[in-house]
Design a protein around this motif. Structure first.
Motif, PDB file in Angstrom:
ATOM      1  N   UNK A  51      -7.609  -3.203 -56.462  1.00 11.45           N
ATOM      2  CA  UNK A  51      -8.653  -2.177 -56.308  1.00 11.45           C
ATOM      3  C   UNK A  51      -8.005  -0.819 -56.032  1.00 11.45           C
ATOM      4  N   UNK A  52      -6.932  -0.832 -55.239  1.00 14.35           N
ATOM      5  CA  UNK A  52      -6.214   0.421 -54.984  1.00 14.35           C
ATOM      6  C   UNK A  52      -5.620   0.958 -56.294  1.00 14.35           C
ATOM      7  N   UNK A  53      -5.053   0.051 -57.099  1.00  9.26           N
ATOM      8  CA  UNK A  53      -4.495   0.480 -58.393  1.00  9.26           C
ATOM      9  C   UNK A  53      -5.573   1.113 -59.262  1.00  9.26           C
ATOM     10  N   UNK A  54      -6.775   0.507 -59.240  1.00 15.85           N
ATOM     11  CA  UNK A  54      -7.893   1.049 -60.020  1.00 15.85           C
ATOM     12  C   UNK A  54      -8.264   2.449 -59.529  1.00 15.85           C
ATOM     13  N   UNK A  55      -8.300   2.613 -58.199  1.00 17.11           N
ATOM     14  CA  UNK A  55      -8.649   3.925 -57.628  1.00 17.11           C
ATOM     15  C   UNK A  55      -7.618   4.975 -58.057  1.00 17.11           C
ATOM     16  N   UNK A  56      -6.338   4.582 -58.045  1.00 16.82           N
ATOM     17  CA  UNK A  56      -5.287   5.528 -58.446  1.00 16.82           C
ATOM     18  C   UNK A  56      -5.436   5.874 -59.927  1.00 16.82           C
ATOM     19  N   UNK A  57      -5.820   4.874 -60.729  1.00 14.16           N
ATOM     20  CA  UNK A  57      -6.035   5.139 -62.159  1.00 14.16           C
ATOM     21  C   UNK A  57      -7.193   6.115 -62.366  1.00 14.16           C
ATOM     22  N   UNK A  58      -8.271   5.888 -61.586  1.00 15.42           N
ATOM     23  CA  UNK A  58      -9.424   6.797 -61.668  1.00 15.42           C
ATOM     24  C   UNK A  58      -9.029   8.216 -61.245  1.00 15.42           C
ATOM     25  N   UNK A  59      -8.161   8.275 -60.229  1.00 11.15           N
ATOM     26  CA  UNK A  59      -7.695   9.585 -59.757  1.00 11.15           C
ATOM     27  C   UNK A  59      -6.906  10.305 -60.853  1.00 11.15           C
ATOM     28  N   UNK A  60      -6.073   9.529 -61.570  1.00 13.03           N
ATOM     29  CA  UNK A  60      -5.284  10.116 -62.658  1.00 13.03           C
ATOM     30  C   UNK A  60      -6.198  10.598 -63.788  1.00 13.03           C
ATOM     31  N   UNK A  61      -7.213   9.759 -64.109  1.00 18.95           N
ATOM     32  CA  UNK A  61      -8.132  10.139 -65.185  1.00 18.95           C
ATOM     33  C   UNK A  61      -8.926  11.396 -64.791  1.00 18.95           C
ATOM     34  N   UNK A  62      -9.396  11.405 -63.536  1.00 21.11           N
ATOM     35  CA  UNK A  62     -10.203  12.541 -63.086  1.00 21.11           C
ATOM     36  C   UNK A  62      -9.382  13.748 -62.673  1.00 21.11           C
ATOM     37  N   UNK A  63      -8.048  13.616 -62.718  1.00 18.52           N
ATOM     38  CA  UNK A  63      -7.118  14.682 -62.318  1.00 18.52           C
ATOM     39  C   UNK A  63      -7.465  15.210 -60.922  1.00 18.52           C
ATOM     40  N   UNK A  64      -7.674  14.274 -59.993  1.00 19.19           N
ATOM     41  CA  UNK A  64      -8.004  14.666 -58.623  1.00 19.19           C
ATOM     42  C   UNK A  64      -6.729  14.908 -57.827  1.00 19.19           C
ATOM     43  N   UNK A  65      -6.895  15.593 -56.708  1.00 18.39           N
ATOM     44  CA  UNK A  65      -5.757  15.887 -55.834  1.00 18.39           C
ATOM     45  C   UNK A  65      -5.284  14.593 -55.160  1.00 18.39           C
ATOM     46  N   UNK A  66      -3.980  14.308 -55.234  1.00 26.50           N
ATOM     47  CA  UNK A  66      -3.470  13.049 -54.666  1.00 26.50           C
ATOM     48  C   UNK A  66      -3.501  13.062 -53.139  1.00 26.50           C
ATOM     49  N   UNK A  67      -3.395  14.252 -52.533  1.00 25.92           N
ATOM     50  CA  UNK A  67      -3.416  14.335 -51.056  1.00 25.92           C
ATOM     51  C   UNK A  67      -4.761  13.869 -50.495  1.00 25.92           C
ATOM     52  N   UNK A  68      -5.833  14.241 -51.178  1.00 31.92           N
ATOM     53  CA  UNK A  68      -7.177  13.867 -50.719  1.00 31.92           C
ATOM     54  C   UNK A  68      -7.332  12.354 -50.703  1.00 31.92           C
ATOM     55  N   UNK A  69      -6.915  11.739 -51.788  1.00 36.99           N
ATOM     56  CA  UNK A  69      -7.034  10.281 -51.894  1.00 36.99           C
ATOM     57  C   UNK A  69      -6.158   9.590 -50.852  1.00 36.99           C
ATOM     58  N   UNK A  70      -4.971  10.146 -50.638  1.00 38.28           N
ATOM     59  CA  UNK A  70      -4.052   9.567 -49.656  1.00 38.28           C
ATOM     60  C   UNK A  70      -4.679   9.586 -48.255  1.00 38.28           C
ATOM     61  N   UNK A  71      -5.325  10.717 -47.926  1.00 36.36           N
ATOM     62  CA  UNK A  71      -5.966  10.824 -46.605  1.00 36.36           C
ATOM     63  C   UNK A  71      -7.105   9.811 -46.479  1.00 36.36           C
ATOM     64  N   UNK A  72      -7.866   9.653 -47.548  1.00 42.83           N
ATOM     65  CA  UNK A  72      -8.972   8.692 -47.524  1.00 42.83           C
ATOM     66  C   UNK A  72      -8.459   7.265 -47.330  1.00 42.83           C
ATOM     67  N   UNK A  73      -7.384   6.927 -48.059  1.00 44.46           N
ATOM     68  CA  UNK A  73      -6.809   5.580 -47.940  1.00 44.46           C
ATOM     69  C   UNK A  73      -6.295   5.333 -46.526  1.00 44.46           C
ATOM     70  N   UNK A  74      -5.629   6.358 -45.965  1.00 45.98           N
ATOM     71  CA  UNK A  74      -5.107   6.215 -44.602  1.00 45.98           C
ATOM     72  C   UNK A  74      -6.248   5.999 -43.619  1.00 45.98           C
ATOM     73  N   UNK A  75      -7.330   6.728 -43.806  1.00 44.96           N
ATOM     74  CA  UNK A  75      -8.490   6.587 -42.917  1.00 44.96           C
ATOM     75  C   UNK A  75      -9.054   5.165 -42.984  1.00 44.96           C
ATOM     76  N   UNK A  76      -9.104   4.624 -44.198  1.00 43.43           N
ATOM     77  CA  UNK A  76      -9.612   3.251 -44.357  1.00 43.43           C
ATOM     78  C   UNK A  76      -8.697   2.264 -43.626  1.00 43.43           C
ATOM     79  N   UNK A  77      -7.388   2.417 -43.794  1.00 47.18           N
ATOM     80  CA  UNK A  77      -6.422   1.517 -43.140  1.00 47.18           C
ATOM     81  C   UNK A  77      -6.525   1.582 -41.629  1.00 47.18           C
ATOM     82  N   UNK A  78      -6.588   2.804 -41.100  1.00 45.04           N
ATOM     83  CA  UNK A  78      -6.682   2.968 -39.636  1.00 45.04           C
ATOM     84  C   UNK A  78      -7.990   2.369 -39.126  1.00 45.04           C
ATOM     85  N   UNK A  79      -9.069   2.632 -39.845  1.00 43.98           N
ATOM     86  CA  UNK A  79     -10.373   2.096 -39.436  1.00 43.98           C
ATOM     87  C   UNK A  79     -10.391   0.583 -39.437  1.00 43.98           C
ATOM     88  N   UNK A  80      -9.763  -0.008 -40.463  1.00 52.01           N
ATOM     89  CA  UNK A  80      -9.716  -1.475 -40.570  1.00 52.01           C
ATOM     90  C   UNK A  80      -8.981  -2.088 -39.387  1.00 52.01           C
TER      91      UNK A  80
END
Lengths: 131, 64
Positions: A51-80
Motif C-alpha cells: 500500500x505504501x508502494x502504491x501511495x508513492x506511485x500515486x505521488x509520482x503520478x500526481x507530481x506531489x511534494x515528497x516532503x508532505x507525504x513523508x510527514x504524513x507517513x511519519x504521523x501515521x507510524x507515530x500514531x500507530x
C-alpha cells in the motif's frame, strides 16, 4: 489471507492463555499480551508495504511534494505505535502512562507538521496579497 | 507469524507459577520470588526481541 486466519486463531488461543496466567500473576500475562500485539502488528505491517508502494506511485503520478507525504507517513507510524502502546498500558492498569504517551505522540506529530503549517501560511499570504 | 512464541511464553508462565506455589508451600519464599523474577526476565528477553523487530518494521515502513 492465510496469515490473517493464523493470527485470528493465535489471538483466540492467547486470550485463553492470558486468562490462565492472570490468575497466577499479572506480570507474565501482560508480557504475553505485548508479544501477541507485536506479532499481529508485524503481520499487519507486512500487508501495508504494498500500500505504501502504491501511495508513492500515486505521488509520482500526481507530481506531489515528497516532503508532505513523508510527514504524513511519519504521523501515521507515530500514531500507530502510540495507540497500541496506550492500549497495552490501559490493559495493564496504567492508563495514565498510556495517555501521557499518546499526548507525547500528538506533540511530536504537531512538531512534524510545522513545515506544512508554514507552507499553508505562506500560501494564504500569497493569496491574500494578490487580492 | 511465529505462533510458537505465544505457547513458549504461556509455558514459562505456567511452569513459573507451579514452581512458585511449590516453593511457597515448602516455606522457601525467597527462592519462590527469585524463580518468579527469573521467569519474568526470560519472557522479557523473548518479548524485547519481538518489540525490536516491530519497531524496525515501523521505522522502515513509515520512514521514521
Amino acid at each position: 489471507m492465510d496469515v490473517f486466519l493464523k493470527a485470528a486463531a493465535g489471538v483466540l488461543v492467547a486470550v485463553i492463555l492470558v486468562l490462565v496466567l492472570m490468575k497466577q500473576g499479572k506480570d507474565l500475562s501482560v508480557l504475553l499480551i505485548v508479544a501477541v500485539c507485536a506479532m499481529v502488528l508485524c503481520a499487519a505491517l507486512s500487508y501495508l508495504q504494498p500500500i505504501k508502494d502504491l501511495i508513492i506511485r500515486l505521488q509520482t503520478i500526481g507530481q506531489l511534494d515528497s516532503d508532505t507525504l513523508s510527514i504524513l507517513l511519519k504521523a501515521v507510524g507515530i500514531g500507530l505505535i502510540a495507540e497500541v502502546t496506550g492500549l497495552i498500558c490501559a490493559d495493564a492498569g496504567n492508563a495514565a502512562m498510556g495517555k501521557t504517551l499518546q499526548f507525547l505522540a500528538s506533540a511530536v506529530i504537531l512538531w512534524l507538521a510545522i513545515p506544512l503549517l508554514n507552507e499553508l501560511l505562506e500560501l494564504l499570504d500569497t493569496i491574500l496579497g494578490a487580492i | 507469524m511465529d505462533i510458537e512464541l505465544i505457547f513458549r511464553i504461556a509455558a514459562v508462565g505456567i511452569i513459573v507459577s507451579i514452581l512458585n506455589q511449590v516453593l511457597s508451600r515448602t516455606g522457601r519464599e525467597e527462592q519462590a520470588t527469585m524463580t518468579t523474577l527469573t521467569g519474568l526476565v526470560v519472557v522479557l528477553m523473548m518479548v524485547v526481541q519481538k518489540i525490536s523487530e516491530l519497531f524496525d518494521l515501523v521505522k522502515g515502513l513509515f520512514n521514521l
